[in-house]
Scaffold this motif. Structure first.
Motif, mmCIF file in Angstrom:
data_model
loop_
_atom_site.group_PDB
_atom_site.id
_atom_site.type_symbol
_atom_site.label_atom_id
_atom_site.label_comp_id
_atom_site.label_asym_id
_atom_site.label_seq_id
_atom_site.Cartn_x
_atom_site.Cartn_y
_atom_site.Cartn_z
ATOM 1 N N UNK A 44 62.617 94.210 4.429
ATOM 2 C CA UNK A 44 61.750 94.131 3.348
ATOM 3 C C UNK A 44 61.300 92.816 3.355
ATOM 4 N N UNK A 45 62.066 91.941 3.409
ATOM 5 C CA UNK A 45 61.423 90.491 3.634
ATOM 6 C C UNK A 45 60.674 90.138 4.488
ATOM 7 N N UNK A 46 60.927 90.748 5.813
ATOM 8 C CA UNK A 46 60.266 90.588 7.021
ATOM 9 C C UNK A 46 58.574 91.333 6.908
ATOM 10 N N UNK A 47 58.683 92.447 6.168
ATOM 11 C CA UNK A 47 57.550 93.218 6.126
ATOM 12 C C UNK A 47 56.400 92.490 5.038
ATOM 13 N N UNK A 48 57.254 91.825 3.927
ATOM 14 C CA UNK A 48 56.432 91.146 2.899
ATOM 15 C C UNK A 48 55.874 89.950 3.743
ATOM 16 N N UNK A 49 56.592 89.142 4.523
ATOM 17 C CA UNK A 49 56.274 87.839 5.071
ATOM 18 C C UNK A 49 54.886 88.232 6.031
ATOM 19 N N UNK A 50 55.121 89.456 6.849
ATOM 20 C CA UNK A 50 54.119 89.916 7.819
ATOM 21 C C UNK A 50 52.676 90.031 7.081
ATOM 22 N N UNK A 51 52.919 90.612 6.174
ATOM 23 C CA UNK A 51 51.874 91.142 5.338
ATOM 24 C C UNK A 51 50.858 89.793 4.852
ATOM 25 N N UNK A 52 51.856 89.003 4.111
ATOM 26 C CA UNK A 52 51.058 87.617 3.745
ATOM 27 C C UNK A 52 50.583 86.918 4.979
ATOM 28 N N UNK A 53 51.195 86.976 6.036
ATOM 29 C CA UNK A 53 50.723 86.235 7.321
ATOM 30 C C UNK A 53 49.452 86.903 7.664
ATOM 31 N N UNK A 54 49.490 88.284 7.752
ATOM 32 C CA UNK A 54 48.358 88.937 8.354
ATOM 33 C C UNK A 54 47.057 88.740 7.493
#
Length: 145
Positions: A44-54
């Motif tokens: 979940x943390x990775x999914x949130x991090x990737x969403x922010x970076x995208x």
């Protein structure tokens, strides 16, 4: 010569009581849940991090013509969406990107976690989702304009 029955009953070597067996089984279950649920939290943390970076990548796709003409700063919706989707693809996570009003990017991501212990009882994957909204802001001398 055989030992007397009373002596054999007091000799407990190699004996595990039922309560100890149950305790060990519960301990293994709790540890397994801890490992797999923490793995899902990392996903979940990775999914949130990737969403922010995208979203940040997409926000870099400014509409240069409008900015040079002195109009309001906004992103080129097509380029912003393409940049964000490219980042999602490079991160190996699926997602959706939308641009609202030229200054707000909304990114939703989805990924899965393959559990280690829960697979034993038939749970083959745990879903994890992320979300981010990125607002394009113009700042001059530390002041938002």
């Amino acid at each position: 010569m055989a030992r007397p029955m009373k002596a054999r009953m007091r000799d407990e070597r190699g004996y595990i009581g039922p309560s100890m067996a149950i305790f060990m089984l519960l301990l293994i279950i709790v540890l397994g849940l801890a490992v797999d649920l923490s793995g899902q939290m990392r996903a979940m943390q990775k999914a949130n991090d990737v969403a922010r970076e995208a979203g940040r990548q997409g926000a870099q796709a400014l509409d240069v013509d409008a900015a040079m003409a002195g109009e309001a700063q906004q992103v080129d919706p097509g380029m912003a969406r393409a940049a964000a989707e490219s980042y999602l693809a490079s991160a190996g996570i699926t997602g959706q990107v939308s641009v609202q009003g030229g200054t707000l990017l909304d990114v939703t991501t989805a990924t899965t976690y393959q559990p280690v212990f829960l697979g034993i009882i038939g749970i083959s994957q745990l879903n994890a989702a992320g979300h981010a909204q990125v607002q394009l802001v113009r700042v001059v001398n530390g002041q938002e304009r």
